[in-house]
Design an enzyme around this catalytic site. Sequence first.
Site, PDB file in Angstrom:
ATOM      1  N   LEU A 137       0.865  -1.172   0.000  1.00  0.00           N
ATOM      2  CA  LEU A 137       0.000   0.000   0.000  1.00  0.00           C
ATOM      3  C   LEU A 137       0.904   1.224   0.000  1.00  0.00           C
ATOM      4  CD1 LEU A 137      -2.717  -0.917   2.698  1.00  0.00           C
ATOM      5  CD2 LEU A 137      -2.906  -1.116   0.214  1.00  0.00           C
ATOM      6  N   ASP A 138       0.468   2.275  -0.690  1.00  0.00           N
ATOM      7  CA  ASP A 138       1.241   3.511  -0.685  1.00  0.00           C
ATOM      8  C   ASP A 138       1.341   4.055   0.741  1.00  0.00           C
ATOM      9  OD1 ASP A 138       1.438   3.327  -3.438  1.00  0.00           O
ATOM     10  OD2 ASP A 138      -0.341   4.569  -3.782  1.00  0.00           O
ATOM     11  N   LYS A 139       2.329   4.892   0.976  1.00  0.00           N
ATOM     12  CA  LYS A 139       2.592   5.434   2.307  1.00  0.00           C
ATOM     13  C   LYS A 139       1.331   5.983   2.968  1.00  0.00           C
ATOM     14  CE  LYS A 139       4.984   9.279   4.568  1.00  0.00           C
ATOM     15  NZ  LYS A 139       5.837  10.476   4.373  1.00  0.00           N
ATOM     16  N   ARG A 236      -5.193   5.201  -8.041  1.00  0.00           N
ATOM     17  CA  ARG A 236      -4.958   6.644  -8.175  1.00  0.00           C
ATOM     18  C   ARG A 236      -4.784   7.033  -9.643  1.00  0.00           C
ATOM     19  NH1 ARG A 236       0.027   7.383  -4.305  1.00  0.00           N
ATOM     20  NH2 ARG A 236      -0.267   9.607  -4.803  1.00  0.00           N
TER      21      ARG A 236
END
Length: 320
Positions: A137-139, A236
């Site tokens: 998962l992105d930050k 995104r």
Amino acid sequence: MSDMIQRAAEVPFELGGQRLDQIAAQLFPEHSRSRLAGWIKDGRLTVDGAVLRPRDIVHSGAQLVLEAEQEAQGEWLAQDIELEIVYEDEHILVIDKPAGLVVHPAAGHQDGTLLNALLYHVPDIANVPRAGIVHRLDKDTTGLMVVAKTLEAHTKLVAQLQARSVSRIYEAIVIGVITSGGTIDAPIGRHGVQRQKMAVVDAGKVAVSHYRVLERFRAHTHTRVKLETGRTHQIRVHMSHIGYPLVGDPVYGGRFRIPPVASQTLVQTLREFPRQALHARFLELDHPATGVRMKWESPLPEDFLWLLSLLRQDREAFVG
């Protein structure tokens, strides 16, 4: 003590004619490209019993055999970082990742990551590729992640991800009013100019997202997105590509939008929302040891819920 890796695979028709290192990366994605290249050079990864070079062309039907020792990831520090664990047994653990936690060390984030926390929580996970991390998962994306605690669990989870049998469902708040759900089938690769970004590009990897509307507001939409593939920044990039970027996305966010005559509280919250409004809500997979189908759900985080409540108030005030 390091675990032995023993893997074998036949080169499928669609990969035939490519370089050995490229084929190996597709067939053994749980290992990094640099690690695979090293094993090829050392003769640990053979083709029909022969030692080849990483750049050599391999045809379909060839047998790849990998026999190597998985080195412990000793270069990373074990750090006592709190994790919200929603499930754990001797094979896997499922965590609910908070915003701000980087998954894997990289330039600018050498410690304080999920990997560092895993090495502290499960010391033996150092013998598993990438400390058991099979997806990321992105930050600033919150929600559910599964981690493999053993090499066998890692191999089986990666196989499920390749077969697209792991169900990963996210919720997002996007800019714009979506009329109906749909499917985004658009390949994703590196942006041609801004190499830190991803983009929809013809030469990219296959990427498929299915989205549906949960709730509409005056200028925003609460959506649910199911991943069929798992490319970097996929949701995104895809939502921005169809004209509905995520609220708070600093990279793919596009034009800022505020409903006319909105309250000051809503305006401020939208302007200052600290991250992309994206949450990994549901995770479903076959347990790598028992084969039993398992499912987890993560509640929406407070910042997400607060924004939803303000958007509802705004809609009701306008309708009223």
